[in-house]
Scaffold this motif. Structure first.
Motif, PDB file in Angstrom:
ATOM      1  N   ILE A   1      48.335  34.831  27.708  1.00 52.95           N
ATOM      2  CA  ILE A   1      48.820  36.054  28.581  1.00 52.95           C
ATOM      3  C   ILE A   1      49.451  35.486  29.737  1.00 52.95           C
ATOM      4  O   ILE A   1      49.853  33.838  30.485  1.00 52.95           O
ATOM      5  CB  ILE A   1      46.970  36.110  29.284  1.00 52.95           C
ATOM      6  CG1 ILE A   1      46.365  34.357  30.412  1.00 52.95           C
ATOM      7  CG2 ILE A   1      46.025  36.322  28.283  1.00 52.95           C
ATOM      8  CD1 ILE A   1      44.784  33.960  30.359  1.00 52.95           C
ATOM      9  N   ASP A   2      49.187  36.217  31.386  1.00 52.18           N
ATOM     10  CA  ASP A   2      50.193  35.463  32.318  1.00 52.18           C
ATOM     11  C   ASP A   2      48.955  35.567  33.686  1.00 52.18           C
ATOM     12  O   ASP A   2      48.497  36.767  33.608  1.00 52.18           O
ATOM     13  CB  ASP A   2      51.079  36.402  32.805  1.00 52.18           C
ATOM     14  CG  ASP A   2      52.300  36.193  33.702  1.00 52.18           C
ATOM     15  OD1 ASP A   2      52.375  34.702  34.157  1.00 52.18           O
ATOM     16  OD2 ASP A   2      52.659  36.856  34.169  1.00 52.18           O
ATOM     17  N   VAL A   3      48.751  34.707  34.015  1.00 51.61           N
ATOM     18  CA  VAL A   3      48.237  33.633  35.258  1.00 51.61           C
ATOM     19  C   VAL A   3      48.807  33.447  36.195  1.00 51.61           C
ATOM     20  O   VAL A   3      48.877  32.604  36.206  1.00 51.61           O
ATOM     21  CB  VAL A   3      47.456  33.315  35.069  1.00 51.61           C
ATOM     22  CG1 VAL A   3      45.858  32.794  35.859  1.00 51.61           C
ATOM     23  CG2 VAL A   3      45.425  33.212  33.587  1.00 51.61           C
TER      24      VAL A   3
ATOM     25  N   SER B   1      39.835  29.944  44.328  1.00 52.93           N
ATOM     26  CA  SER B   1      41.856  30.775  44.165  1.00 52.93           C
ATOM     27  C   SER B   1      41.413  32.254  43.052  1.00 52.93           C
ATOM     28  O   SER B   1      40.628  32.247  42.720  1.00 52.93           O
ATOM     29  CB  SER B   1      42.353  29.860  43.441  1.00 52.93           C
ATOM     30  OG  SER B   1      43.082  28.817  44.207  1.00 52.93           O
ATOM     31  N   ILE B   2      42.760  32.963  44.223  1.00 55.49           N
ATOM     32  CA  ILE B   2      42.419  34.237  43.616  1.00 55.49           C
ATOM     33  C   ILE B   2      43.863  34.101  42.518  1.00 55.49           C
ATOM     34  O   ILE B   2      44.269  33.642  43.065  1.00 55.49           O
ATOM     35  CB  ILE B   2      42.868  35.030  44.693  1.00 55.49           C
ATOM     36  CG1 ILE B   2      41.129  35.288  46.006  1.00 55.49           C
ATOM     37  CG2 ILE B   2      42.539  37.096  43.694  1.00 55.49           C
ATOM     38  CD1 ILE B   2      39.894  35.729  44.612  1.00 55.49           C
ATOM     39  N   VAL B   3      43.120  34.694  41.061  1.00 55.47           N
ATOM     40  CA  VAL B   3      44.288  34.661  40.771  1.00 55.47           C
ATOM     41  C   VAL B   3      44.698  35.734  39.779  1.00 55.47           C
ATOM     42  O   VAL B   3      44.065  37.063  40.146  1.00 55.47           O
ATOM     43  CB  VAL B   3      44.315  33.813  38.998  1.00 55.47           C
ATOM     44  CG1 VAL B   3      44.324  32.000  39.689  1.00 55.47           C
ATOM     45  CG2 VAL B   3      43.280  34.379  38.382  1.00 55.47           C
ATOM     46  N   ASP B   4      45.922  36.604  39.262  1.00 64.50           N
ATOM     47  CA  ASP B   4      46.363  37.956  39.028  1.00 64.50           C
ATOM     48  C   ASP B   4      46.711  37.410  37.797  1.00 64.50           C
ATOM     49  O   ASP B   4      46.956  36.395  37.167  1.00 64.50           O
ATOM     50  CB  ASP B   4      47.715  38.289  39.462  1.00 64.50           C
ATOM     51  CG  ASP B   4      47.911  38.678  41.147  1.00 64.50           C
ATOM     52  OD1 ASP B   4      46.764  38.978  41.405  1.00 64.50           O
ATOM     53  OD2 ASP B   4      48.618  38.425  41.744  1.00 64.50           O
ATOM     54  N   ILE B   5      45.901  38.474  36.715  1.00 69.66           N
ATOM     55  CA  ILE B   5      45.628  38.033  35.472  1.00 69.66           C
ATOM     56  C   ILE B   5      46.885  39.552  34.525  1.00 69.66           C
ATOM     57  O   ILE B   5      46.104  40.337  35.035  1.00 69.66           O
ATOM     58  CB  ILE B   5      44.103  38.506  34.548  1.00 69.66           C
ATOM     59  CG1 ILE B   5      43.379  37.813  35.843  1.00 69.66           C
ATOM     60  CG2 ILE B   5      44.822  38.312  33.112  1.00 69.66           C
ATOM     61  CD1 ILE B   5      42.178  37.380  35.107  1.00 69.66           C
TER      62      ILE B   5
ATOM     63  N   PRO C   1      46.301  50.464  25.893  1.00 73.63           N
ATOM     64  CA  PRO C   1      47.214  49.642  27.171  1.00 73.63           C
ATOM     65  C   PRO C   1      47.120  47.972  27.750  1.00 73.63           C
ATOM     66  O   PRO C   1      46.210  47.526  27.647  1.00 73.63           O
ATOM     67  CB  PRO C   1      47.300  50.630  28.403  1.00 73.63           C
ATOM     68  CG  PRO C   1      45.124  50.583  28.247  1.00 73.63           C
ATOM     69  CD  PRO C   1      45.398  50.703  26.955  1.00 73.63           C
ATOM     70  N   VAL C   2      48.744  47.881  28.775  1.00 70.29           N
ATOM     71  CA  VAL C   2      48.386  45.944  28.786  1.00 70.29           C
ATOM     72  C   VAL C   2      47.205  45.816  29.757  1.00 70.29           C
ATOM     73  O   VAL C   2      46.631  47.001  30.750  1.00 70.29           O
ATOM     74  CB  VAL C   2      49.630  46.294  29.949  1.00 70.29           C
ATOM     75  CG1 VAL C   2      49.299  44.772  30.500  1.00 70.29           C
ATOM     76  CG2 VAL C   2      50.604  46.140  28.384  1.00 70.29           C
ATOM     77  N   TYR C   3      46.614  45.117  30.093  1.00 72.88           N
ATOM     78  CA  TYR C   3      45.537  44.762  31.126  1.00 72.88           C
ATOM     79  C   TYR C   3      46.562  43.421  32.655  1.00 72.88           C
ATOM     80  O   TYR C   3      47.156  42.979  32.551  1.00 72.88           O
ATOM     81  CB  TYR C   3      44.513  43.792  30.502  1.00 72.88           C
ATOM     82  CG  TYR C   3      43.707  43.393  31.389  1.00 72.88           C
ATOM     83  CD1 TYR C   3      42.507  44.642  31.797  1.00 72.88           C
ATOM     84  CD2 TYR C   3      43.710  42.557  32.617  1.00 72.88           C
ATOM     85  CE1 TYR C   3      41.393  44.408  33.165  1.00 72.88           C
ATOM     86  CE2 TYR C   3      42.496  41.928  33.197  1.00 72.88           C
ATOM     87  CZ  TYR C   3      41.758  42.441  33.829  1.00 72.88           C
ATOM     88  OH  TYR C   3      40.919  42.638  34.264  1.00 72.88           O
ATOM     89  N   GLN C   4      45.551  44.540  33.572  1.00 75.78           N
ATOM     90  CA  GLN C   4      45.826  43.773  34.903  1.00 75.78           C
ATOM     91  C   GLN C   4      45.281  43.628  35.258  1.00 75.78           C
ATOM     92  O   GLN C   4      44.227  44.981  35.588  1.00 75.78           O
ATOM     93  CB  GLN C   4      47.635  44.848  35.643  1.00 75.78           C
ATOM     94  CG  GLN C   4      49.212  44.372  33.892  1.00 75.78           C
ATOM     95  CD  GLN C   4      49.574  45.092  35.667  1.00 75.78           C
ATOM     96  OE1 GLN C   4      49.542  46.150  35.725  1.00 75.78           O
ATOM     97  NE2 GLN C   4      51.179  44.499  35.171  1.00 75.78           N
TER      98      GLN C   4
ATOM     99  N   GLU D   1      35.961  47.362  36.350  1.00 73.85           N
ATOM    100  CA  GLU D   1      36.682  48.461  35.811  1.00 73.85           C
ATOM    101  C   GLU D   1      35.559  47.664  34.407  1.00 73.85           C
ATOM    102  O   GLU D   1      36.551  46.844  33.359  1.00 73.85           O
ATOM    103  CB  GLU D   1      38.188  48.073  35.561  1.00 73.85           C
ATOM    104  CG  GLU D   1      38.639  49.065  36.552  1.00 73.85           C
ATOM    105  CD  GLU D   1      40.522  48.929  36.241  1.00 73.85           C
ATOM    106  OE1 GLU D   1      40.727  48.695  35.454  1.00 73.85           O
ATOM    107  OE2 GLU D   1      40.856  49.526  37.478  1.00 73.85           O
ATOM    108  N   GLU D   2      34.324  47.483  33.905  1.00 75.68           N
ATOM    109  CA  GLU D   2      34.014  47.517  33.202  1.00 75.68           C
ATOM    110  C   GLU D   2      34.051  47.594  31.829  1.00 75.68           C
ATOM    111  O   GLU D   2      34.508  47.230  30.584  1.00 75.68           O
ATOM    112  CB  GLU D   2      32.196  47.411  34.094  1.00 75.68           C
ATOM    113  CG  GLU D   2      31.737  46.503  34.303  1.00 75.68           C
ATOM    114  CD  GLU D   2      31.890  45.190  33.855  1.00 75.68           C
ATOM    115  OE1 GLU D   2      32.149  44.448  32.900  1.00 75.68           O
ATOM    116  OE2 GLU D   2      32.382  44.421  35.130  1.00 75.68           O
TER     117      GLU D   2
END
Length: 137
Positions: free
Chosen positions: A13-15, A50-54, A61-64, A89-90
């Motif tokens: 993953i990309d965090v 901290s807030i992270v973008d995942i 589809p790709v999860y963002q 988005e449960e």
């Protein structure tokens, strides 16, 4: 007692930690994933809150999305970080977790049947090519 079951995985993953410089945000691998969040290993300590973008490219589809760091533990020369999903988005998160579990099962099945040892990236690419179209319907 846990609210959501954890599923072990090594899917890449990309965090990105928004409070750190871009160079301090290497890709990492999830260690567990659940409908409520995920844990992953990173190279540097990350502050709780901290807030992270995942981004998870290994699902279709790709999860963002985004998350909040809820714990950070030293693990040898790296850190394991717990991240709680912060968007609502449960249904999509649940589907993503199910897909990750399917990929892990595929990885194990390939090893048992063919003796091939796949990493998370390889297993995801093969699973998506073979089954993602059927899975999404």
């Amino acid at each position: 007692m846990r609210r959501f079951a954890r599923h072990p995985t090594d899917i890449p993953i990309d965090v990105k930690v928004t409070v750190l410089p871009q160079t301090a945000n290497p890709a990492c691998s999830m260690t567990t994933v659940s409908q409520g969040g995920l844990s992953c290993e990173v190279d540097c300590k990350v502050a709780v809150g901290s807030i992270v973008d995942i981004q998870i490219d290994s699902v279709s589809p790709v999860y963002q999305g985004s998350g909040e760091v809820v714990w950070c533990r030293e693990k040898g020369e790296s850190y394991e970080v717990g991240v709680r999903f912060t968007n609502n988005e449960e249904a999509f998160k649940s589907r993503m977790v199910q897909q990750v579990c399917q990929i892990e099962q595929y990885k194990n099945l390939v090893y048992e049947r063919e003796g091939r040892l796949l990493d998370g990236d390889q297993a995801a690419a093969e699973w998506i090519a073979k089954y993602a179209a059927d899975y999404s319907s």
